[in-house]
Structures are given as C-alpha cells and as structure tokens.
Design a protein around this motif. Structure first.
Motif, short mmCIF file in Angstrom:
data_model
loop_
_atom_site.label_atom_id
_atom_site.label_comp_id
_atom_site.label_asym_id
_atom_site.label_seq_id
_atom_site.Cartn_x
_atom_site.Cartn_y
_atom_site.Cartn_z
N PRO A 176 3.20 4.17 5.35
CA PRO A 176 3.50 4.14 4.15
C PRO A 176 4.92 3.27 3.63
O PRO A 176 5.24 2.53 3.11
N LEU A 177 5.69 3.09 4.67
CA LEU A 177 7.21 2.31 5.26
C LEU A 177 6.64 1.50 4.85
O LEU A 177 7.42 0.73 4.17
N LEU A 178 6.24 1.35 5.81
CA LEU A 178 6.11 -0.48 6.11
C LEU A 178 4.89 -0.77 4.85
O LEU A 178 5.65 -2.05 4.70
N ALA A 179 4.25 0.00 4.57
CA ALA A 179 3.26 -0.76 3.06
C ALA A 179 3.91 -1.43 1.82
O ALA A 179 3.96 -2.25 1.63
N SER A 180 4.57 0.15 1.70
CA SER A 180 5.51 0.06 0.50
C SER A 180 6.47 -1.47 0.62
O SER A 180 7.22 -2.33 -0.08
N SER A 181 7.53 -1.20 1.89
CA SER A 181 8.25 -2.19 1.55
C SER A 181 7.31 -3.28 1.40
O SER A 181 8.58 -4.43 1.48
N ILE A 182 6.93 -3.65 2.32
CA ILE A 182 6.12 -5.35 2.37
C ILE A 182 5.46 -5.78 1.19
O ILE A 182 5.50 -6.55 0.84
#
Length: 425
Positions: A176-182
């Motif tokens: 969730p954090l990787l996807a939203s960051s990118i």
C-alpha cells in the motif's frame, strides 16, 4: 482529528475512513501530527494492510497536499521503475520514445542504498542539472519532447516527508505504501499514460514474484481509476542489468545502446518498454528499433542533455583508483547476484546511506561476463571503480559470493516475466 484514534483503528485491523486518511495525511504534512504517531500508523499499515479504497484515498490525500501539473495539449507517456541494480533504462528509453513525437515527462529520483538513482547518473555529465522549474520542464517538453528532472517540491510533498520517515522506520517495502508513493507523484505530474517496470528478484524491493504482481496490479488500478492509461511489466532483477552499476559507467552504457550497441538485456528491456509506451501513446504500429538505427533517438538524447546545461560530448568522470577481481577457476557463470553487486557499487561511493549525502560520479562496478558465458581462471570478472581506495575492502566483501562459476550452463528465466493490464483490456 484524533491521530491516536486513527492509529488504533488500523492497529486493530479496521478500515480507515476517507476523512481519517485525508485529515491525517494533511496534518502530518503540515507538521500537526508527530513523527512518532505517523510512524505507528505506518507500521500498523505494514502489518494489517489496506483495502483498494483505502489505498486510493491515501494516494489522493498525498496528491492533494501539492499541485497537479497541467500538460494539456501534449500527448504524454511516462515510465517508472521500482528500482534495481544497473537499471539505466530511463536514459535510452526517454529520448527513444520522444523521437516518435510523444512527450515524455520523466520525473526521477536519487539513489538510496543498493538501488541507483537516475539523477545521480545524469549528474556525472558535466554541466547537466536536475532541478528545473515547472515552466522550464513544460517548455522543454514542448520543444524537445523529453525531460528527465527532479520532481518539484510542491508535487505531492506529503510523499517526500512520508518516504523519509518510512526509510528510517523499516516501513518501505509494503505494497500500500509503495503503490501510493509512486502513483501519487505520477498522477500529480499530469501524464496521460504510464508504463510501470516492476522489478522482481534479489536486487528489488520485493524479491517474490507474487508480491511484485500484487504491487503492479495495485498501481495499475490506482492509475486507471485516476484516468491514466496504466500498464505494467514484471521484469527480472535477480541478476543486475547490463554490465555496469554506478553513475558515469551507466551513462556510458546508455549511450552505447542509443548508438546501436550495448548489452543485450539492456537493449531488450529498453525496446520492450518503448513498445508499451508507444502503444499507450497511440503508436502501436511503429518499431522502436528504427529510431535507434537511424540515429533519431541519439539526436533527441543530445538535445535533451544540452537543454539542461549538459555537454553531450564531454568526457565522463574517471575513477582515481581501479581494482580487478579475477576468476579462480574455469567454468560457466551460473549466477550473479544483483543485491551483492548493488551493495558493492554503494560501498564504492556510487550510492548513499541517507538522503542528502553526496555520491561519487566515477564510482561503480563493471562485470565482464554474463550468465551462461564461459570464463577462464585468471580472467577479470569485476572491475571496481573508486575515488577512495579505502572503499575497496568493503566492496570486495559484498562481491565475495556474488558470482558463482560452475560447470553447467544455467537455466535462464525471461527478462520480462509478466504483463499486467487494467481489467477489461
């Protein structure tokens, strides 16, 4: 907004509401939520996950802390890699796709740890600058069709602050954090289409194929829901790309590719991503090989570098010290570990341990054999580049088990492992 209540909701496995997400992201960005409180929430997200609606809300909340670029009037298509070792693909890919008349707004980052940063590589070119204003970036897109630069500070500022916190709290590798960051940055930059290169293997953030596939699908969903034509390729990062990892050494390799040469895996992945980007930009019937052969991609590269103050004809930095590692036996290169090579380049000075540290443009690693190639005892396997000779010992420790030489040619897995499209395509 009560941050403790938000933390408790996710700690206990509950769903955060849209309002909770928007308020806590905005409050943390403004400095009204303490880092230790946001750290607790991030760890709760790592442990308990997020649903699709929560991830979309978290992404939107980060976008709303800054501005959205307006690139109307341009046919834009972008690419993002989740990071790897020897991953210089952005360098030849951007001018190649732009040579067909598409606008490529490549907002890139700097390296941290074992993964290299595109901006660090390009800054090895004398005079080249990464920091452009929004007006400079959009003008270059219109005039040249290609720009590789740093994201401006007002583009999803929440992500910059959250990433710095995640980096020191062990909460980076969570879908969730990787996807939203990118995706917060890519949606905010205003591109119409996006191709994702999601790395899988020892040198990637997510070594397992299943985890990488979930990340890819999540990002494709986020982009599609935001009106961005988004697709992803899962690509192998168990072995480093090309024959070099570092800064100037990777620029040199990228120029080789644009000149019609270069390592076969770098060429293969550059062309695979170019075909996806051209298709997303409405040019699915063209073959990107042609503009490599006829020199048009190289022309755009030279113009793009010059537009940002760089000298495309200048000599690249060379190291003060070089050290060679030789093969101890005859045989076949059975494996070359991407993570080990990345750590070696980092320890030689090509990467940084924390944001803001300087890097050496000349530092890096070159390897002289690819998987399945025969080597002889005494042949040079690695050449290490450093400005500080005291760095060699740590790099050699990293490489001690990196290359395995055996007697039987290894089974190779494809470079492109899977293709992820939006539902219904």
């Amino acid at each position: 907004m009560d941050p403790i209540a938000v933390i408790a909701t996710k700690r206990d496995g509950g769903e955060l509401s849209t309002t909770q997400i928007r308020e806590i992201v905005a409050a943390y960005t403004a400095g009204d939520v303490a880092p230790e409180q946001m750290s607790s929430l991030l760890m709760a997200i790592v442990l308990n996950g997020m649903g699709r609606r929560e991830i979309a809300d978290w992404t939107a909340a980060m976008i709303d802390t800054g501005v959205r670029l307006d690139l109307d009037g341009l046919t834009t298509v972008d690419k993002h890699s989740t990071g790897g070792v020897g991953d210089k693909i952005t360098l030849p890919l951007t001018p190649l796709v732009a040579s067909y008349g598409l606008a490529v707004p490549q907002l890139s980052g700097r390296g941290l740890g074992h993964t290299g940063g595109t901006l660090d590589k390009l800054e090895s070119i004398p005079g080249w600058r990464a920091d452009l204003t929004i007006d400079e970036m959009t003008a270059q897109l219109r005039d040249v069709g290609a720009v590789i630069c740093a994201a401006t500070s007002d583009l999803a500022p929440a992500d910059r602050k959250l990433y710095a916190l995640r980096d020191v709290t062990g909460t980076v590798p969570a879908v969730p954090l990787l996807a939203s960051s990118i995706m917060s940055k890519k949606i905010a930059e205003g591109t119409a289409a996006l191709v994702l290169d999601v790395k899988v293997g020892s040198g990637a953030f997510l070594p397992a194929v299943d985890d990488a596939r979930v990340l890819a699908a999540t990002m494709v969903e986020l982009g599609t829901d935001a009106g961005v034509d988004t697709r992803a390729l899962l690509t192998d990062m168990s072995t480093p790309l090309g024959r070099s990892a570092g800064n100037a050494v990777e620029v040199a390799e990228a120029v080789e590719v644009l000149s019609g040469g270069g390592p076969s895996d770098v060429v293969e992945l550059t062309l695979a991503l170019a075909r996806e980007m051209l298709d997303a930009g409405g040019l699915g019937d063209v073959d990107p090989v042609e503009n490599v052969r006829n020199g048009r991609a190289m022309d755009v590269w030279r113009t793009m570098i010059a537009a940002q103050g760089g000298d495309p004809d200048a000599a690249l930095p060379t190291p003060r010290h070089v050290h060679e590692v030789r093969a101890e036996r005859d045989g076949v290169l059975v494996s070359l570990d991407a993570l080990a090579v990345g750590h070696a380049a980092w320890r030689l000075g090509a990467g940084r341990s924390r944001p803001g540290e300087s890097v050496s443009s000349a530092a890096g690693v070159r390897w002289h054999a690819g998987l399945g190639e025969r080597v002889r005892a005494g042949q040079t396997l690695f050449t290490l580049h450093a400005d500080d000779a005291s760095r060699f010992d740590a790099a050699l420790d990293s490489l001690a088990e990196a290359a395995v030489i055996g007697d039987v040619e290894p089974t190779r897995r494809p470079l492109v492992l899977d293709r992820i499209l939006a539902a219904g395509l």
